[in-house]
Design a protein around this motif. Sequence first.
Motif, PDB file in Angstrom:
ATOM      1  N   TYR A  56     104.383   3.011  77.262  1.00  0.00           N
ATOM      2  CA  TYR A  56     104.969   3.710  77.887  1.00  0.00           C
ATOM      3  C   TYR A  56     106.628   3.774  78.470  1.00  0.00           C
ATOM      4  O   TYR A  56     106.999   2.655  79.109  1.00  0.00           O
ATOM      5  N   ASP A  58     110.513   4.319  79.334  1.00  0.00           N
ATOM      6  CA  ASP A  58     111.203   5.222  80.376  1.00  0.00           C
ATOM      7  C   ASP A  58     111.880   5.312  80.056  1.00  0.00           C
ATOM      8  O   ASP A  58     113.153   4.361  80.175  1.00  0.00           O
ATOM      9  N   TRP A  60     115.545   5.811  81.842  1.00  0.00           N
ATOM     10  CA  TRP A  60     116.330   5.926  82.536  1.00  0.00           C
ATOM     11  C   TRP A  60     118.101   5.271  82.796  1.00  0.00           C
ATOM     12  O   TRP A  60     118.376   4.828  82.241  1.00  0.00           O
ATOM     13  N   CYS A  67     114.697   8.953  89.298  1.00  0.00           N
ATOM     14  CA  CYS A  67     114.996   7.445  88.348  1.00  0.00           C
ATOM     15  C   CYS A  67     114.455   6.773  89.253  1.00  0.00           C
ATOM     16  O   CYS A  67     113.295   5.486  89.233  1.00  0.00           O
ATOM     17  N   SER A  70     110.934   7.114  90.059  1.00  0.00           N
ATOM     18  CA  SER A  70     109.538   6.437  89.513  1.00  0.00           C
ATOM     19  C   SER A  70     109.645   5.399  89.286  1.00  0.00           C
ATOM     20  O   SER A  70     107.985   4.812  89.262  1.00  0.00           O
ATOM     21  N   MET A  74     105.761   3.127  88.794  1.00  0.00           N
ATOM     22  CA  MET A  74     106.492   1.811  87.535  1.00  0.00           C
ATOM     23  C   MET A  74     105.215   0.837  87.467  1.00  0.00           C
ATOM     24  O   MET A  74     104.875   0.473  87.011  1.00  0.00           O
ATOM     25  N   ILE A  88     104.877  -0.786  80.052  1.00  0.00           N
ATOM     26  CA  ILE A  88     106.065  -0.282  80.387  1.00  0.00           C
ATOM     27  C   ILE A  88     107.592  -0.898  79.957  1.00  0.00           C
ATOM     28  O   ILE A  88     107.620  -1.632  80.056  1.00  0.00           O
ATOM     29  N   GLY A  90     111.669   0.243  80.447  1.00  0.00           N
ATOM     30  CA  GLY A  90     112.397   0.921  81.012  1.00  0.00           C
ATOM     31  C   GLY A  90     113.888   0.673  79.905  1.00  0.00           C
ATOM     32  O   GLY A  90     114.262  -0.949  79.806  1.00  0.00           O
ATOM     33  N   SER A 133     110.042  10.052  79.949  1.00  0.00           N
ATOM     34  CA  SER A 133     108.930   9.409  78.895  1.00  0.00           C
ATOM     35  C   SER A 133     108.576  10.027  78.358  1.00  0.00           C
ATOM     36  O   SER A 133     108.177  10.898  77.846  1.00  0.00           O
ATOM     37  N   GLU A 145     105.584  13.518  75.715  1.00  0.00           N
ATOM     38  CA  GLU A 145     106.931  13.445  76.168  1.00  0.00           C
ATOM     39  C   GLU A 145     107.147  13.906  77.164  1.00  0.00           C
ATOM     40  O   GLU A 145     106.523  15.344  77.568  1.00  0.00           O
TER      41      GLU A 145
END
Lengths: 169, 79
Positions: A56, A58, A60, A67, A70, A74, A88, A90, A133, A145
Amino acid sequence: MNNFKRNTRALAASLVLALLAVPASALEAGKPAPAFDLAGPDGAVKLDKYAGKVVYVDFWASWCGPCRQSFPWMNDMQAKYGAQGLQIVGVNVDAKVEDARAFLAGTPAKFAIGFDPAGATPRSYGIKGMPSSVLIGADGKVLFEHSGFKAADREELETKIKAALGAKK
Amino acid sequence: MKMTIMTLLRAGALAALAAGATGCSAITPVQAWEKGTLAKPEMLMEGDGLETRFNEHIYASREAASGGSGVGGGGCGCN
Protein backbone atom coordinates in the motif's frame (compact mmCIF):
# COMPACT_ATOMS: atom_id res chain seq x y z
CA MET A 1 25.94 33.98 -39.62
CA ASN A 2 27.22 30.84 -37.95
CA ASN A 3 25.88 32.20 -34.68
CA PHE A 4 22.51 32.63 -36.28
CA LYS A 5 22.47 28.98 -37.32
CA ARG A 6 23.45 27.87 -33.84
CA ASN A 7 20.75 30.05 -32.32
CA THR A 8 18.17 28.64 -34.67
CA ARG A 9 19.20 25.08 -33.85
CA ALA A 10 19.06 25.74 -30.10
CA LEU A 11 15.66 27.35 -30.47
CA ALA A 12 14.34 24.45 -32.50
CA ALA A 13 15.62 22.01 -29.89
CA SER A 14 13.99 23.90 -27.03
CA LEU A 15 10.75 24.11 -28.99
CA VAL A 16 10.70 20.34 -29.48
CA LEU A 17 11.48 19.80 -25.79
CA ALA A 18 8.68 22.13 -24.73
CA LEU A 19 6.23 20.27 -26.94
CA LEU A 20 7.40 16.94 -25.56
CA ALA A 21 6.62 17.91 -21.95
CA VAL A 22 3.83 15.48 -21.20
CA PRO A 23 1.52 15.79 -18.22
CA ALA A 24 1.51 13.02 -15.64
CA SER A 25 -1.00 10.36 -16.56
CA ALA A 26 -2.88 8.26 -14.04
CA LEU A 27 -2.10 4.62 -13.45
CA GLU A 28 -4.29 1.90 -14.83
CA ALA A 29 -5.36 -1.08 -12.76
CA GLY A 30 -3.67 -4.28 -13.89
CA LYS A 31 -0.50 -2.54 -15.07
CA PRO A 32 2.80 -3.24 -13.27
CA ALA A 33 3.47 -0.63 -10.59
CA PRO A 34 6.34 1.77 -11.43
CA ALA A 35 9.47 0.90 -9.46
CA PHE A 36 11.03 3.29 -6.96
CA ASP A 37 14.13 3.37 -4.81
CA LEU A 38 14.12 6.09 -2.17
CA ALA A 39 16.18 7.07 0.83
CA GLY A 40 14.30 6.90 4.11
CA PRO A 41 14.88 7.49 7.81
CA ASP A 42 15.60 3.76 8.23
CA GLY A 43 17.62 3.21 5.05
CA ALA A 44 16.62 2.69 1.44
CA VAL A 45 13.03 1.86 0.53
CA LYS A 46 12.71 -0.17 -2.68
CA LEU A 47 9.52 -1.47 -4.20
CA ASP A 48 11.34 -4.58 -5.55
CA LYS A 49 12.25 -5.52 -1.99
CA TYR A 50 8.56 -6.14 -1.22
CA ALA A 51 7.94 -8.50 -4.13
CA GLY A 52 5.31 -11.08 -3.17
CA LYS A 53 3.74 -8.74 -0.62
CA VAL A 54 0.65 -6.61 -0.94
CA VAL A 55 2.03 -3.07 -0.94
CA TYR A 56 0.00 0.00 0.00
CA VAL A 57 1.88 3.04 -1.29
CA ASP A 58 0.76 6.31 0.28
CA PHE A 59 1.89 9.71 -0.99
CA TRP A 60 1.96 12.26 1.82
CA ALA A 61 3.39 15.66 2.78
CA SER A 62 3.87 17.63 5.98
CA TRP A 63 1.67 20.45 4.63
CA CYS A 64 -1.29 18.17 3.97
CA GLY A 65 -3.97 17.99 6.67
CA PRO A 66 -5.71 14.74 5.64
CA CYS A 67 -2.28 13.05 5.52
CA ARG A 68 -1.90 13.64 9.25
CA GLN A 69 -5.28 11.97 9.85
CA SER A 70 -4.33 8.95 7.74
CA PHE A 71 -1.17 8.11 9.72
CA PRO A 72 -2.83 6.50 12.78
CA TRP A 73 -5.02 4.41 10.47
CA MET A 74 -2.02 3.27 8.42
CA ASN A 75 -0.17 2.35 11.64
CA ASP A 76 -3.20 0.24 12.63
CA MET A 77 -3.35 -1.45 9.23
CA GLN A 78 0.38 -2.28 9.30
CA ALA A 79 0.05 -3.75 12.80
CA LYS A 80 -3.10 -5.71 11.91
CA TYR A 81 -2.16 -7.13 8.49
CA GLY A 82 1.65 -6.99 8.45
CA ALA A 83 1.89 -10.65 9.44
CA GLN A 84 -0.41 -11.58 6.55
CA GLY A 85 1.93 -9.90 4.05
CA LEU A 86 0.88 -6.25 3.92
CA GLN A 87 3.57 -3.60 3.60
CA ILE A 88 2.64 0.07 3.83
CA VAL A 89 5.10 2.50 2.24
CA GLY A 90 4.71 6.22 2.88
CA VAL A 91 6.32 8.21 0.08
CA ASN A 92 6.97 11.75 1.28
CA VAL A 93 6.78 14.49 -1.36
CA ASP A 94 7.99 17.47 0.70
CA ALA A 95 10.46 19.66 -1.20
CA LYS A 96 12.45 19.93 2.05
CA VAL A 97 13.20 16.61 3.73
CA GLU A 98 13.63 18.35 7.11
CA ASP A 99 9.94 19.37 6.97
CA ALA A 100 9.07 15.69 6.63
CA ARG A 101 11.34 14.74 9.53
CA ALA A 102 9.73 17.38 11.74
CA PHE A 103 6.29 15.98 10.84
CA LEU A 104 7.41 12.43 11.64
CA ALA A 105 8.71 13.57 15.04
CA GLY A 106 5.16 14.60 15.98
CA THR A 107 3.30 11.95 13.95
CA PRO A 108 5.13 8.65 14.27
CA ALA A 109 4.94 6.17 11.40
CA LYS A 110 5.09 2.43 12.11
CA PHE A 111 5.60 1.58 8.42
CA ALA A 112 8.28 2.15 5.78
CA ILE A 113 9.00 5.78 4.83
CA GLY A 114 10.81 7.04 1.75
CA PHE A 115 11.71 10.63 0.90
CA ASP A 116 11.15 11.89 -2.63
CA PRO A 117 11.80 15.67 -2.63
CA ALA A 118 12.13 15.70 -6.43
CA GLY A 119 8.66 14.18 -6.87
CA ALA A 120 9.70 11.54 -9.42
CA THR A 121 7.60 8.80 -7.81
CA PRO A 122 4.29 10.72 -7.63
CA ARG A 123 4.92 11.77 -11.25
CA SER A 124 5.42 8.19 -12.42
CA TYR A 125 2.29 7.15 -10.51
CA GLY A 126 0.39 10.12 -11.98
CA ILE A 127 -1.30 11.10 -8.74
CA LYS A 128 -4.05 13.70 -8.86
CA GLY A 129 -4.54 14.70 -5.22
CA MET A 130 -3.01 14.65 -1.77
CA PRO A 131 -2.91 12.28 -0.06
CA SER A 132 -3.08 9.57 -2.70
CA SER A 133 -2.68 5.87 -2.19
CA VAL A 134 -2.08 2.99 -4.56
CA LEU A 135 -2.63 -0.66 -3.66
CA ILE A 136 -0.26 -3.06 -5.38
CA GLY A 137 -1.09 -6.77 -5.41
CA ALA A 138 1.36 -9.56 -4.58
CA ASP A 139 1.96 -9.93 -8.35
CA GLY A 140 3.30 -6.36 -8.49
CA LYS A 141 0.32 -5.10 -10.47
CA VAL A 142 -1.75 -2.06 -9.54
CA LEU A 143 -5.13 -2.91 -8.00
CA PHE A 144 -6.54 0.56 -7.47
CA GLU A 145 -5.68 4.19 -6.82
CA HIS A 146 -7.40 6.29 -4.18
CA SER A 147 -7.31 10.07 -3.82
CA GLY A 148 -7.84 11.92 -0.55
CA PHE A 149 -8.43 10.56 2.94
CA LYS A 150 -11.53 10.88 5.09
CA ALA A 151 -12.58 8.90 8.14
CA ALA A 152 -15.39 7.46 5.99
CA ASP A 153 -12.85 5.98 3.53
CA ARG A 154 -11.23 3.71 6.10
CA GLU A 155 -13.71 0.87 5.98
CA GLU A 156 -13.68 0.58 2.19
CA LEU A 157 -9.88 0.75 2.04
CA GLU A 158 -9.54 -1.94 4.70
CA THR A 159 -11.97 -4.17 2.79
CA LYS A 160 -9.88 -3.77 -0.36
CA ILE A 161 -6.65 -4.52 1.52
CA LYS A 162 -8.23 -7.63 3.01
CA ALA A 163 -9.43 -8.76 -0.42
CA ALA A 164 -5.93 -8.29 -1.88
CA LEU A 165 -4.41 -10.31 0.98
CA GLY A 166 -7.05 -13.02 0.44
CA ALA A 167 -6.22 -13.25 -3.28
CA LYS A 168 -2.56 -13.68 -2.38
CA LYS A 169 -3.06 -17.06 -0.70
CA MET B 1 28.42 45.88 -36.74
CA LYS B 2 25.28 46.10 -38.82
CA MET B 3 25.52 42.37 -39.32
CA THR B 4 25.46 41.62 -35.60
CA ILE B 5 22.43 43.84 -35.05
CA MET B 6 20.61 42.05 -37.84
CA THR B 7 21.60 38.69 -36.40
CA LEU B 8 20.38 39.73 -32.97
CA LEU B 9 17.11 40.97 -34.42
CA ARG B 10 16.64 37.71 -36.31
CA ALA B 11 17.41 35.65 -33.23
CA GLY B 12 14.99 37.81 -31.23
CA ALA B 13 12.26 37.35 -33.80
CA LEU B 14 12.85 33.61 -33.78
CA ALA B 15 12.74 33.50 -29.98
CA ALA B 16 9.43 35.36 -30.01
CA LEU B 17 8.12 32.95 -32.63
CA ALA B 18 9.22 29.95 -30.57
CA ALA B 19 7.59 31.36 -27.43
CA GLY B 20 4.40 32.00 -29.38
CA ALA B 21 4.38 28.56 -30.95
CA THR B 22 4.86 26.69 -27.70
CA GLY B 23 2.29 28.91 -25.96
CA CYS B 24 1.41 27.69 -22.50
CA SER B 25 2.89 24.24 -23.01
CA ALA B 26 6.15 25.57 -21.61
CA ILE B 27 4.27 26.47 -18.41
CA THR B 28 3.27 23.20 -16.78
CA PRO B 29 0.46 23.22 -14.22
CA VAL B 30 1.40 22.81 -10.56
CA GLN B 31 1.02 19.15 -9.69
CA ALA B 32 -0.73 17.88 -6.57
CA TRP B 33 2.53 16.99 -4.83
CA GLU B 34 4.07 20.41 -5.60
CA LYS B 35 1.56 22.46 -3.61
CA GLY B 36 3.56 22.77 -0.40
CA THR B 37 4.04 26.50 -0.87
CA LEU B 38 0.41 27.04 -1.91
CA ALA B 39 -0.75 25.24 1.23
CA LYS B 40 0.87 27.82 3.51
CA PRO B 41 -1.59 30.03 5.42
CA GLU B 42 0.07 33.19 4.09
CA MET B 43 -1.00 32.16 0.58
CA LEU B 44 -4.64 32.83 1.45
CA MET B 45 -6.26 36.03 0.18
CA GLU B 46 -7.84 36.65 3.59
CA GLY B 47 -6.07 37.73 6.73
CA ASP B 48 -8.29 36.80 9.64
CA GLY B 49 -9.79 33.33 9.84
CA LEU B 50 -12.75 34.31 11.97
CA GLU B 51 -13.63 37.24 9.72
CA THR B 52 -13.39 34.95 6.69
CA ARG B 53 -15.77 32.45 8.28
CA PHE B 54 -18.22 35.25 9.02
CA ASN B 55 -18.01 36.66 5.49
CA GLU B 56 -18.41 33.23 3.93
CA HIS B 57 -21.42 32.51 6.11
CA ILE B 58 -23.15 35.73 5.02
CA TYR B 59 -22.21 35.07 1.40
CA ALA B 60 -23.46 31.48 1.46
CA SER B 61 -26.77 32.42 3.04
CA ARG B 62 -27.38 35.22 0.52
CA GLU B 63 -26.10 33.52 -2.60
CA ALA B 64 -27.20 29.95 -1.85
CA ALA B 65 -23.68 28.94 -2.81
CA SER B 66 -20.51 28.53 -0.85
CA GLY B 67 -16.81 27.97 -1.28
CA GLY B 68 -14.56 29.07 -4.08
CA SER B 69 -12.74 31.62 -1.97
CA GLY B 70 -9.51 29.71 -1.58
CA VAL B 71 -6.80 28.66 -4.00
CA GLY B 72 -8.09 26.13 -6.50
CA GLY B 73 -6.95 22.74 -5.30
CA GLY B 74 -5.01 24.00 -2.32
CA GLY B 75 -3.00 20.82 -2.22
CA CYS B 76 -5.32 18.57 -0.29
CA GLY B 77 -8.40 16.55 -0.95
CA CYS B 78 -9.25 15.30 -4.37
CA ASN B 79 -8.70 18.22 -6.72
